[in-house]
Design a protein around this motif. Sequence first.
Motif, PDB file in Angstrom:
ATOM      1  N   VAL A  17       0.973  -1.285  -0.077  1.00 17.82           N
ATOM      2  CA  VAL A  17      -0.139  -0.011  -0.163  1.00 17.82           C
ATOM      3  C   VAL A  17       0.976   1.214  -0.111  1.00 17.82           C
ATOM      4  N   ALA A  18       0.469   2.332  -0.468  1.00 13.59           N
ATOM      5  CA  ALA A  18       1.216   3.609  -0.481  1.00 13.59           C
ATOM      6  C   ALA A  18       0.433   4.616   0.259  1.00 13.59           C
ATOM      7  N   VAL A  19       1.145   5.344   1.399  1.00 12.56           N
ATOM      8  CA  VAL A  19       0.430   6.338   2.108  1.00 12.56           C
ATOM      9  C   VAL A  19       0.954   7.555   1.500  1.00 12.56           C
ATOM     10  N   GLU A 240      -1.133   6.720   9.177  1.00 14.94           N
ATOM     11  CA  GLU A 240      -1.794   5.592   8.341  1.00 14.94           C
ATOM     12  C   GLU A 240      -1.041   4.363   8.380  1.00 14.94           C
ATOM     13  N   ALA A 241       0.463   4.840   8.009  1.00 17.43           N
ATOM     14  CA  ALA A 241       1.690   3.734   8.006  1.00 17.43           C
ATOM     15  C   ALA A 241       1.393   2.845   9.285  1.00 17.43           C
ATOM     16  N   GLY A 259       6.263   4.689   1.546  1.00 18.93           N
ATOM     17  CA  GLY A 259       6.023   6.070   2.021  1.00 18.93           C
ATOM     18  C   GLY A 259       6.223   6.252   3.434  1.00 18.93           C
ATOM     19  N   ALA A 260       6.165   5.063   4.067  1.00 23.49           N
ATOM     20  CA  ALA A 260       6.388   4.948   5.788  1.00 23.49           C
ATOM     21  C   ALA A 260       7.992   5.623   6.144  1.00 23.49           C
ATOM     22  N   MET A 265       8.749   7.605  12.798  1.00 20.40           N
ATOM     23  CA  MET A 265       7.975   6.690  13.122  1.00 20.40           C
ATOM     24  C   MET A 265       8.801   5.718  14.413  1.00 20.40           C
ATOM     25  N   MET A 266       9.990   6.610  14.706  1.00 14.27           N
ATOM     26  CA  MET A 266      10.602   5.618  15.508  1.00 14.27           C
ATOM     27  C   MET A 266      10.427   4.917  16.770  1.00 14.27           C
ATOM     28  N   THR A 267       9.380   5.703  17.462  1.00  9.10           N
ATOM     29  CA  THR A 267       9.028   5.279  18.798  1.00  9.10           C
ATOM     30  C   THR A 267       7.901   4.090  18.306  1.00  9.10           C
TER      31      THR A 267
END
Length: 448
Positions: A17-19, A240-241, A259-260, A265-267
Amino acid sequence: MSSVLTVRGGVPLAGRVAVRGAKNLVPKAMVAALLGSEPSILRNVPEIKDVEVVTSLLQIHGVTVVKDPATGDLTLDPKGAKTAPSTLIDAHAGDSRIPILFCGPLIHAIGEAFIPDLGGCKIGDRPIDYHLAVLRQFGAVVEKRPGGIHISAPKGLQGAKISLPYPSVGATEQVLLTATRAEGITELAGAATEPEIVDLIAVLQKMGAIISVQTDRTIRIEGVKELSGYTHRALADRNEAASWASAALVTRGDIYVEGATQRDMMTFLNTFRKVGGGMDIDDDGIRFYHPGGKLRPLVLETDVHPGFMTDWQQPLVVALTQAEGVSIVHETVYENRFGFTDALIRMGANIQVHRECLGSIPCRFGQRNFLHSAVISGPSQLVGQDIDVPDLRGGFSHLIAALAATGTSRVTGIDVINRGYERFTDKLAGLGADFDLSTSTTGRKLNS
Ligand code: EPU
């Protein structure tokens, strides 16, 4: 008419999927265009309800919004900005929370603002007291009128020394969007510093603003008289990711999320790894997968950035119903974000919600009777049920629970999910989910 999904669960989601641009940045960058004297171009714009609402609000205020049919890029030209008829503004009452951020930009552009009563997910009271207090500190006059609030600044907007009682994302954005063209210097203490806020600062800097972020949650803005336009590619939607990542865990699947972005998003990624999820990170995105075997339980608290985001909590709780043992989740951002667990319990999950703070982060909800801590014992076999979607993230969470469950679920109210998940039914189909989409005439108004 509203849409209904009939989901036949038990199929692992697998594929790609693409975000695109973040729901929690794109509408705000669109509002920022009102501050410029030239057109702005916004790239990576998702097709979601909040973008439609803000497009319409900008258009009724005289801003030309043109969408490139090939790329979806938006060109926003504020030159014709004007006062909008209140009947047209009223039509947006309850649609979204973004309109409150029009206050500063509209005052700068046309001298006044009328903001309709707000919508947004029902995950707490979601007051706007910080927003109004901040606007008053800039010298704005706020007046309650039927259907909304009227804001003006008879003496102009002046920079101020402001301190937020809590690092609110929206109130920080309110300050940024108001201070950039206010007279003099604004110093904001106790600011939120989410990546979406940093991206909004990048947008404003491209327009000519002077903004510095200090490590102690202080943001300093030197007001300038005029701003130009910007060309900007919105940062990707990390919420969304993270939702697709949880979907991969819950359904024992394997999803590559194009795109993620690791940096933002490290946490989440640390938590995903601790619970036993597999991931491969590359320059274009992240592959999230269930590596087989057992998932591990967790003790988790939501917090403002750089903590574990509240928006990641709901999908992850569904994954924790599949972990071997007892998990504890303390929600410290919203007082009422566990309502969605009722449906999970009906589906067979073992979850108790508590009023006490089951964690160590100082929290505003402990002594106030809010069910804001959850104890989840797993693993539980989820069984299909009829579900009515309560809010955006809760709705997505119900959907992935239904996709993992045995049997069939009938999920109503799914239009709410379109607010933040672009073409999610197409994406689900691409991942191999087994469902039918139909319409019902007994739908409800889409307002969360
Ligand atoms: N708060 C107040 N008074 C205010 C403003 C906020 O008490 O005037 C409280 C809220 O009730 C909440 C806390 O402060 O308890 C934090 O709220 P915040 O202002 O940070 O949230 P927001 O700006 O309304 C945005 C996102 C939310 C996300 C939060 C936290 C948008 C449009 N919404 O909301 O996103 O959960 O920040 O990161 O940017 C979602 O995407 O599902 C979602 C709800």
